[in-house]
Structures are given as C-alpha cells and as structure tokens.
Scaffold this motif. Structure first.
Motif, short mmCIF file in Angstrom:
data_model
loop_
_atom_site.label_atom_id
_atom_site.label_comp_id
_atom_site.label_asym_id
_atom_site.label_seq_id
_atom_site.Cartn_x
_atom_site.Cartn_y
_atom_site.Cartn_z
N UNK A 49 0.83 -1.21 0.00
CA UNK A 49 0.00 0.00 0.00
C UNK A 49 0.86 1.26 0.00
N UNK A 50 1.93 1.25 0.79
CA UNK A 50 2.84 2.39 0.86
C UNK A 50 4.27 1.87 0.94
N UNK A 51 5.23 2.75 0.65
CA UNK A 51 6.63 2.35 0.65
C UNK A 51 7.50 3.59 0.80
N UNK A 52 8.74 3.37 1.21
CA UNK A 52 9.72 4.46 1.28
C UNK A 52 10.78 4.21 0.21
N UNK A 53 10.86 5.12 -0.72
CA UNK A 53 11.81 4.99 -1.82
C UNK A 53 12.29 6.38 -2.21
N UNK A 54 12.96 6.49 -3.36
CA UNK A 54 13.44 7.79 -3.81
C UNK A 54 12.49 8.40 -4.82
N UNK A 55 12.42 9.73 -4.82
CA UNK A 55 11.60 10.44 -5.81
C UNK A 55 12.08 10.13 -7.22
N UNK A 56 13.40 9.85 -7.37
CA UNK A 56 13.93 9.52 -8.69
C UNK A 56 13.29 8.24 -9.23
N UNK A 57 13.15 7.22 -8.38
CA UNK A 57 12.57 5.97 -8.85
C UNK A 57 11.07 6.08 -9.11
N UNK A 58 10.39 6.91 -8.28
CA UNK A 58 8.98 7.14 -8.56
C UNK A 58 8.80 7.90 -9.87
N UNK A 59 9.67 8.90 -10.11
CA UNK A 59 9.58 9.67 -11.35
C UNK A 59 9.80 8.76 -12.56
N UNK A 60 10.77 7.86 -12.46
CA UNK A 60 11.02 6.94 -13.58
C UNK A 60 9.78 6.08 -13.85
N UNK A 61 9.13 5.64 -12.77
CA UNK A 61 7.91 4.83 -12.91
C UNK A 61 6.78 5.65 -13.53
N UNK A 62 6.56 6.88 -13.02
CA UNK A 62 5.46 7.71 -13.52
C UNK A 62 5.70 8.18 -14.95
N UNK A 63 6.96 8.28 -15.34
CA UNK A 63 7.25 8.64 -16.72
C UNK A 63 6.79 7.54 -17.67
N UNK A 64 6.94 6.30 -17.24
CA UNK A 64 6.47 5.18 -18.06
C UNK A 64 4.97 4.96 -17.94
N UNK A 65 4.45 5.18 -16.72
CA UNK A 65 3.02 4.92 -16.48
C UNK A 65 2.38 6.18 -15.89
N UNK A 66 2.05 7.18 -16.72
CA UNK A 66 1.49 8.43 -16.19
C UNK A 66 0.18 8.23 -15.45
N UNK A 67 -0.55 7.18 -15.78
CA UNK A 67 -1.82 6.92 -15.10
C UNK A 67 -1.71 6.02 -13.90
N UNK A 68 -0.50 5.80 -13.44
CA UNK A 68 -0.29 4.91 -12.29
C UNK A 68 -1.02 5.43 -11.06
N UNK A 69 -1.54 4.53 -10.22
CA UNK A 69 -2.20 4.98 -8.99
C UNK A 69 -1.23 5.37 -7.88
N UNK A 70 0.07 5.33 -8.15
CA UNK A 70 1.07 5.63 -7.12
C UNK A 70 1.36 7.13 -7.08
N UNK A 71 1.33 7.69 -5.87
CA UNK A 71 1.62 9.11 -5.68
C UNK A 71 2.62 9.29 -4.55
N UNK A 72 3.30 10.45 -4.57
CA UNK A 72 4.15 10.80 -3.43
C UNK A 72 3.29 11.37 -2.32
N UNK A 73 3.40 10.81 -1.13
CA UNK A 73 2.58 11.24 0.01
C UNK A 73 3.34 12.18 0.95
#
Length: 466
Positions: free
Chosen positions: A308-332
């Motif tokens: 449900x939640x995780x601690x990671x880097x904004x860089x890895x989330x950005x790489x994911x969102x760049x590939x999947x702009x409609x992803x349900x994952x957000x920075x909280x």
C-alpha cells in the motif's frame, strides 16, 4: 582489443587468474577508484570494470571483444535473444552457483509438475525476467505474470509471489530463508565470453590462451559452505486482512536513515536492519505488515497492489510515472533526506555545454545514452529532440561507459565528485530527488487503511519538521 571484467563477487578470483596469466593489470582490485585498466603484457588491450549483469549485453552488441561474467547472466540474455552475437569461450571454473526455482516453505506447490497444472495466476518474481518467462512458457502455465526485480527476490513469497527464481550456492541457503526449492534451472560458473564477429576477425588467441592456460583445476571442485553453528530460525509470514496496511521499507544502505526517521517519530521496529537477513521486521504500528525490498522495485510493487505504501526515492517514482502516467502511485510525503541531483553528463572532451549544443553536435548521428533511469532518459531525449538515439540500460557504475560506449549519461550525483574523477562533466540538471513515502491511491478506498496511513504520515511529517 577491448575486455569487460567483472566487479563484485567474481572480482577476486578473476584478478587471481589474470595475475597468473601475467596480464599485469594496473589497478584491478575492489577499491579501485577508476574503472579503466591497462595491461603491461598486452599493450593494445583496454579493459573496463563493469557490473557483471552489463557484460553479456556489452559483448553481444560489440562494444567489447571479450568479457568475463557468470554463465547465469549469459543464460538470461540468450533466453530472449537466441541469435545474439555472444558465444561462450571457456568455463573458468570459479564462482559456482545455481539458479533455483523456489516457493514458500508452506506452499502446496511441491514440484514443477504441481506448478504446471495451476489454473489460477502464478506470480513469478526474479532478477532474471527472461529466464522466468521462458520457464512459464516451457511449463505451459495457463496464467502467469512476471515481476522483474532489481534484487531481493527471496522477500516475495508467499505474500507477493508464488514462485521466485534466484541464485544461490546451495539450496540450504534458501531453506534458511523460509523457501523450498522445487527445481534447478542451471548450474553456473564464471565464463569467458566473446563477440562472435570480433572473435572471427581479430587475433584474440594469445589473450584467450593466457587465461585458459592458467585455470586452476581445483576451482572446478564444489565449494562447501561453512556451517554457521547457529540453529536455523525461519521468519514468520504475515497473514494479511483487508484492513492491514502493507508497508515496504528499503533494504541496503538506506536502512540507517529510515530507522533514524522512524525513531524520531517514536515508531519502534525490531530487527531492522536485520543481522540475520530477515525481511519481515515487526513494529509497534498496529495494523501494519512490513517487508524490506529494493527501493528500485517499490513503485511497481505499490502500483500493482502488493504494497500500500513504501519508502523509496523520488527519482525511482519519477522513472515509474514517466512510463506509467496513469499509475495509482503518488508521493505522500517528502522525507527530506538522501538528496541527489539527476543530471545529464558528457565526457570532458566533448565540445558541448548544454542539451541544445549536444543536439547540434550529434545532428544526423546516433546518440548513445547509458542510464539506470531508462524511462527518464527516454523522456529527456525525446523532449530535447535528439533525433536518433539509443538507450542502453545499465546496472550501476554508469560513469564508466563514457566516452567509448556511450555519449551521454543520465545519472544521479550528490557532490559531482565521482563524475569529475572520471573526467566527465555535467551539462544539465533534470531534477532533484529525495527519499519519500509513496502510496497507492486505491488503498485510500478502505477507510481503516486510510486512517492508519494518514496517522503514519502525520507522525512522520512531524518528525521530519523537527
């Protein structure tokens, strides 16, 4: 003549055999600060230290004539690219291990035959996605999904995968992690590999013969694992109810930083970091189940609902969102540690100072881009209209690829010291990154989960502010 030599687990044994072969390499050792090597015996040779996983690809595309790596990574490449220009020259005998197929110790799956008749979806997690897909096809699985990982596959069964494929020296190493081996794909050792065309067209005979003539026959004997003398203690699996929040914490070097923030928030977690290598720490957070995995894998794992939640880097989330702009994952929540810049880097010799000059310099030519952030790099190249370009995924030590094997790096840096030490130069900053909490928005549809997540975010936000 270009040779790719491995960093990491094979370095010591490879250095030993090359010393017996009298290559007279200048600085092939674990703490080398530069990864370019020269040979006193073969003046025409240039060698580089690469991540083992990168070596088969680099040899196959012709960037290197020869390489040394584990046969497991060769198998991973040719499982998908059978017509690759890569050939094995010689088994070098050391670095033995095997690729095992494993399930959770309590699983009903007892064998590969059991696996092949499962009618529901089989989730397979592995650093070897090509081998995993070939296994699924060979077993004629009716429904399966592959989770490509950066590592830590042993953390996934049974909650987030039914099957894992991972390397170990002995099956007993997996049994101590609560896994049961149901099959073995391949025994492997270090191998010398060559590019087929380069082998046919260049005189590599003396170099190859010098290595083959110095293989230690004793290295082909199976290495015995020393008994630990410690009784085996298995981790307890979490049993999830619908209201339990599944939280992923990072393994590796980020653990001390995360623990510091959790301590500041008054959150107590036992066995994190774990001296025993356990991945399911327990905490005083009621209603949370915690597991440790690689930060690079977290955005996808949160997106597909494994966490449900995780601690990671904004860089890895950005790489994911760049590939999947409609992803349900957000920075909280921005946790405000682990600051780095994501930058565009070129060799000092290249006469460009910004992306526009880079585009002009490579106009009409193919631009080679090496990076761990393949989606960010692809987006950057398209947005800057670089024309013809090719992204080369890497698994670390990206700075070694310039200028011979790539023209541009998309890399992270804290001080820029490593970049400067390798005679490289930053020409652009894409964005800044810090550690953050990410979450799957669908988890908020459960009111109990939402309340628990909000409470955790509030506690951590206060800790960060203080």
């Amino acid at each position: 003549m270009k040779i790719a030599l491995p960093k990491g687990r094979l370095l010591a044994d490879t250095a030993s055999i090359l010393e017996r072969a009298d290559w007279q390499l200048n600085d092939y050792q674990p703490k080398a600060r530069l990864y370019r090597l020269t040979s006193g015996r073969f003046p025409d040779m240039t060698a580089k230290m690469l991540h083992e996983k990168d070596i088969p690809i680099q040899v196959a595309i012709g960037n290197y004539d020869l390489g040394i790596c584990g046969a497991d990574w060769v198998e991973e490449l040719i499982s998908r690219y059978r017509l690759s220009s890569l050939i094995e020259v010689k088994n070098l005998g050391y670095g033995h291990g095997a690729l095992y197929i494993a399930v959770a110790a309590g699983s009903d799956i007892q064998s590969l035959a059991d696996l092949s008749i499962i009618s529901t979806k089989v989730r397979i997690a592995s650093e070897y996605p090509n081998i995993a897909e070939k296994l699924a096809v060979d077993l004629r699985l009716k429904d399966f999904s592959i989770y490509p990982l950066w590592g830590s596959a042993e953390a996934y069964p049974p909650e987030t995968a039914e099957v894992v494929i991972l390397p170990r020296k002995k099956p007993g190493e997996l049994e101590s992690k609560g896994l049961r081996v149901i099959g073995k794909i391949k025994d492997f050792r270090a191998v010398m590999i060559a590019n087929r065309e380069r082998l046919a067209g260049q005189n590599l005979g003396d170099v190859i013969a010098s290595v083959i003539g110095n293989i230690d026959p004793d290295t082909h004997k199976e290495e015995e694992l020393a008994p630990t003398g410690v009784p085996c203690q298995l981790e307890r699996y979490h049993v999830y109810s619908e209201d339990v929040v599944k939280l992923a914490l990072p393994d590796g070097h980020q653990q001390p930083h995360v623990k510091k923030i959790l301590d500041a928030a008054g959150i107590h977690i036992n066995d994190y970091p774990s001296d025993r290598g356990f991945r399911r720490p327990e905490s005083d957070l009621e209603g949370f189940a915690i597991k440790t995995i690689r930060p690079q894998d977290m955005p996808v794992q949160v997106a597909n609902g494994n966490f449900d939640i995780a601690i990671t880097g904004w860089d890895w989330l950005t790489d994911h969102l760049t590939q999947f702009p409609g992803s349900p994952v957000k920075r909280l929540l921005d946790l405000k540690y682990g600051w780095v810049r994501i930058v565009a880097v070129v060799a000092n010799e290249l006469p460009v100072t910004n992306p526009d000059e880079l585009k002009e310099y490579f106009s009409g030519r193919n631009l080679r881009v090496a990076t761990e952030y393949i989606n960010i790099a692809d987006d950057y190249a398209r947005n800057n209209h670089f024309g013809r370009y090719r992204i080369a995924p890497t698994w670390g030590s990206t700075e070694v690829f310039l200028p011979e094997d790539a023209d541009l790096l998309i890399e992270n840096t804290e001080t820029g010291g490593t970049i400067a030490r390798h005679n490289l130069r930053i020409i652009d900053t894409l964005f800044e990154s810090t550690a953050c909490i990410i979450g799957n928005m669908k988890a908020s549809e459960n009111p109990v989960k939402r309340q628990r997540i909000d409470a955790l975010i509030t506690r951590l936000a206060k800790a960060v502010e203080n």
